[in-house]
Design a protein around this motif. Sequence first.
Motif, PDB file in Angstrom:
ATOM      1  N   UNK A 620     -62.424  15.824  39.906  1.00  8.30           N
ATOM      2  CA  UNK A 620     -63.217  14.912  40.233  1.00  8.30           C
ATOM      3  C   UNK A 620     -63.987  15.876  41.328  1.00  8.30           C
ATOM      4  N   UNK A 621     -64.203  16.418  41.568  1.00 13.04           N
ATOM      5  CA  UNK A 621     -64.720  17.538  42.534  1.00 13.04           C
ATOM      6  C   UNK A 621     -66.502  17.946  41.689  1.00 13.04           C
ATOM      7  N   UNK A 622     -66.047  18.095  40.262  1.00 14.01           N
ATOM      8  CA  UNK A 622     -67.870  18.694  39.535  1.00 14.01           C
ATOM      9  C   UNK A 622     -68.178  17.824  39.370  1.00 14.01           C
ATOM     10  N   UNK A 623     -68.207  16.307  40.190  1.00 12.32           N
ATOM     11  CA  UNK A 623     -68.832  14.819  39.598  1.00 12.32           C
ATOM     12  C   UNK A 623     -69.078  14.843  40.838  1.00 12.32           C
ATOM     13  N   UNK A 624     -69.322  15.669  41.977  1.00 15.95           N
ATOM     14  CA  UNK A 624     -70.056  14.657  43.186  1.00 15.95           C
ATOM     15  C   UNK A 624     -71.149  16.159  43.621  1.00 15.95           C
ATOM     16  N   UNK A 625     -71.988  15.336  44.622  1.00 14.03           N
ATOM     17  CA  UNK A 625     -72.798  15.788  45.629  1.00 14.03           C
ATOM     18  C   UNK A 625     -72.530  15.725  46.458  1.00 14.03           C
ATOM     19  N   UNK A 626     -73.767  16.077  47.312  1.00 14.24           N
ATOM     20  CA  UNK A 626     -73.802  16.272  48.923  1.00 14.24           C
ATOM     21  C   UNK A 626     -73.503  14.727  49.321  1.00 14.24           C
ATOM     22  N   UNK A 627     -74.245  14.157  48.450  1.00 14.43           N
ATOM     23  CA  UNK A 627     -75.190  12.295  48.930  1.00 14.43           C
ATOM     24  C   UNK A 627     -73.649  11.415  47.674  1.00 14.43           C
ATOM     25  N   UNK A 628     -72.631  12.121  47.431  1.00 10.13           N
ATOM     26  CA  UNK A 628     -71.674  10.755  46.746  1.00 10.13           C
ATOM     27  C   UNK A 628     -71.423  10.063  48.055  1.00 10.13           C
ATOM     28  N   UNK A 629     -70.051   9.039  47.543  1.00  8.27           N
ATOM     29  CA  UNK A 629     -70.082   8.201  48.367  1.00  8.27           C
ATOM     30  C   UNK A 629     -68.605   8.848  49.105  1.00  8.27           C
ATOM     31  N   UNK A 630     -67.576   9.091  47.977  1.00  8.23           N
ATOM     32  CA  UNK A 630     -67.082  10.236  48.212  1.00  8.23           C
ATOM     33  C   UNK A 630     -67.208  11.067  49.604  1.00  8.23           C
ATOM     34  N   UNK A 631     -68.185  12.319  49.316  1.00  9.86           N
ATOM     35  CA  UNK A 631     -68.488  13.377  50.298  1.00  9.86           C
ATOM     36  C   UNK A 631     -68.797  12.318  52.157  1.00  9.86           C
ATOM     37  N   UNK A 632     -69.618  11.358  51.771  1.00  9.45           N
ATOM     38  CA  UNK A 632     -69.900  10.712  52.852  1.00  9.45           C
ATOM     39  C   UNK A 632     -69.108   9.922  53.431  1.00  9.45           C
ATOM     40  N   UNK A 633     -68.164   9.350  52.500  1.00  4.89           N
ATOM     41  CA  UNK A 633     -67.225   9.189  53.042  1.00  4.89           C
ATOM     42  C   UNK A 633     -65.904  10.000  54.368  1.00  4.89           C
ATOM     43  N   UNK A 634     -65.880  11.468  53.645  1.00  9.27           N
ATOM     44  CA  UNK A 634     -65.333  12.280  54.596  1.00  9.27           C
ATOM     45  C   UNK A 634     -66.422  12.750  55.746  1.00  9.27           C
ATOM     46  N   UNK A 635     -67.855  12.908  55.046  1.00  8.62           N
ATOM     47  CA  UNK A 635     -68.787  13.188  56.870  1.00  8.62           C
ATOM     48  C   UNK A 635     -68.191  12.207  57.522  1.00  8.62           C
ATOM     49  N   UNK A 636     -68.062  11.354  57.104  1.00  6.22           N
ATOM     50  CA  UNK A 636     -67.374  10.369  58.006  1.00  6.22           C
ATOM     51  C   UNK A 636     -66.276  10.086  59.275  1.00  6.22           C
ATOM     52  N   UNK A 637     -65.777   9.756  58.414  1.00  5.01           N
ATOM     53  CA  UNK A 637     -63.998  10.332  58.471  1.00  5.01           C
ATOM     54  C   UNK A 637     -64.198  11.529  60.069  1.00  5.01           C
ATOM     55  N   UNK A 638     -64.674  12.121  59.113  1.00  7.05           N
ATOM     56  CA  UNK A 638     -65.105  13.853  59.835  1.00  7.05           C
ATOM     57  C   UNK A 638     -65.687  14.110  61.203  1.00  7.05           C
ATOM     58  N   UNK A 639     -66.186  13.154  61.825  1.00  7.91           N
ATOM     59  CA  UNK A 639     -67.426  12.733  62.215  1.00  7.91           C
ATOM     60  C   UNK A 639     -66.749  11.850  63.968  1.00  7.91           C
ATOM     61  N   UNK A 640     -65.875  10.521  63.047  1.00  6.61           N
ATOM     62  CA  UNK A 640     -64.980   9.829  64.065  1.00  6.61           C
ATOM     63  C   UNK A 640     -63.686  10.402  64.307  1.00  6.61           C
ATOM     64  N   UNK A 641     -63.197  11.729  63.916  1.00  7.10           N
ATOM     65  CA  UNK A 641     -62.202  12.327  63.895  1.00  7.10           C
ATOM     66  C   UNK A 641     -62.915  13.159  65.497  1.00  7.10           C
ATOM     67  N   UNK A 642     -61.563  13.609  66.356  1.00  2.98           N
ATOM     68  CA  UNK A 642     -62.042  14.653  67.239  1.00  2.98           C
ATOM     69  C   UNK A 642     -61.745  15.969  66.663  1.00  2.98           C
TER      70      UNK A 642
END
Length: 706
Positions: A620-642
């Motif tokens: 799964x990781x090999x198919x991802x980039x920084x703009x992939x939906x999965x990574x975007x979602x991870x970044x979103x969750x990371x920002x909401x969490x304190x």
Amino acid sequence: MGDLDDLEVDDADELSLDEEPPGSQLLQSTSKRVRMIFSVMASPNRIDILRILNSKGPLTYSELKSLAGFKSKKESGKFAYHLRKLLRQSLVALNKSERRYTITNLGKLVLSLARQIEERSIIESGKMYVRTSHDSIEEFNTQKIIQSLVREAGLPLELAQKITEEVENRIYKYQTAYLTGSLIRELVNSVLLEHGYEEYRHKLARVGLPIFEVQEMISNAENVDNGVEGLLFKTGQIVFAEHLLTSTLPKDMADAHLSGDLHITNLGLWSILPDTIFINVKALIEDGIDLKGKSLSVCRIPSVKTLNDLSSALSMIIALISKEASQEVVVDDLIPLLSRYSKDLSELERKLVDSFTTSSIVVGYNNMSTVVSFRIPLGTEQKIVKTVLSAYKTYAKLTPIPRIGLVIDYEKGRITDVSEILSKIITLGGKVMFAKHKTSQKGITCPKNSTSTVLHLGSLSINLPRLAFESNKDETYFRARLALLMKPALDSMALRKKSISNLIRLGVNPILAANTQYMQRSTVSLVINLVGLQNAVYGILGFKDDKKGQEILHKVIETAVDIASKKDKDLGINVIVCMTESDGSERFIALDGRKYGKGSVQQITDTETYSQGIVFDIDKLSSLTGKSAEITECNKIGKILNGSFLIQITIPKGTKAGDIKKVIEKGASITSSFKPVMQAPICGNCGFKDEKLGDKCPACKSTYII
């Protein structure tokens, strides 16, 4: 007078022994021998000497004299007289080479006989005596029951007298001639329950283990690590865990844990130790460690002037500080500390291996899963960094299950500079976390620009699937239940902070006590961990993993963070919400399976655990980039969490170091923090570990591979 009377009696006995009537020489000598031994037993001073040697021997003359109560010079003659009597009858022996006295087997037999005579005389006297928990036998006294009821349980005096009278009547009714403290306590608690005084009975409850469980623990001692220390530690944890659930935690929180609404990790250590500590090793060594009156058997660390001094100090610090947290200690500023020793890097590496390996012998004595992680910032002191990594690789190869880890901070450096050696470390089972900030192996972050010691009090995970099951697919009600559970949980954690702060002030954690100046010079955070969020939202509440479903998931996190922020202001303590791994996940699944049916649980997860952060596999990781939906979602969750959001990358067993190198570099290019997780094979027979270990150990030929 007592000693003089003993002297007169003994002398009289000796005179009478000389006047034995004639008869068989063998019978005569045997009879005389027995009489002489009984004459020795006639003195309480000599019985005391035997008891002391039986429990504390071998002892020197002066040690034995002092413990027996003969402390003045005037009493020296009396003590010598009594000891000589015991030596003559072979009840005590002297080891001439060591100049120490020991009790003989005959002395132990005499002591046992004296104890049996004492017990039988008590029974025959018709009086009732109590075996107390303080290693003594005392006459039954109802006043002591009244005192315990008033002092321990807080009963009014009149009620305490009434309960005690009823207990006394029952004891006489049962005609129990020989009592124990625990039996009396059971009778008292039984009477309290019968009269409806459950709250008072709760305060008087005895915390401990049934005899059967103690015997089972001893019988299965081969399953306990660290020998006797591990056995004692496990027993202590059970006692403190029961104390936490029955006496320390509010009843609703104890019930929430037991029912599976939430999970507390390390119950036995929860109110004693912080979970995670961030501490500066450079400051520790430069300031020195002052243990004051604690740990007097530990060498005091002198000023560090040479590499040998540093190696010894570092080893000791790792061993000591590991006992002051239940999960992890993150150590900062190792690289600046080592920079002055860069002239001889090969010697520095050898000394670091020594420090890691020797300290690991002690790590885990008190807290068997505590990890000590060194934060390694890339981008500066490149030679020192590579030397540390090389030393850690050797340590990881020598240690079947490492208790030291690495946190690779690549905010100002390139992963590609060290990815090759790190990939080899991972194949050996090394613990490595990658992040662009100070973080722990579980992804718990340290406040930025923090220079003081930081303590995280977490180990509390909330079972979100359980809340979802109870919410009838109503996401608003689900979030309301989450808020209702978080508030008392955080109140309980605030009580935990007070308990731990008090223990630090008392010096139970000597390094923290010195380093934090009794918590005035430190930052404390309360951490709530959300487990099974994806299972709850997508599996139970019925939302799809699309934009709308993700919005609901974000709302759940925002609700938790909002409650944390409000409690932050109310309690005056930093409160953070995270999504990381928890040892309670498997327990949640088991409890939910019993309550809602295994089929209901299997429909929401295809693994043995609920979701903990985000997990990617290599494919799964090999198919991802920084703009992939999965990574975007991870970044979103990371920002909401304190708090923190753990991203794990699972690596199949047997993956080559070259492939792991690619995984590390790919992970660093698309996310800010991640943790590779790989099972390294170990020979369960001899502990051999190597990346080439297959189905059979090359060292001992065993097929027992774990």
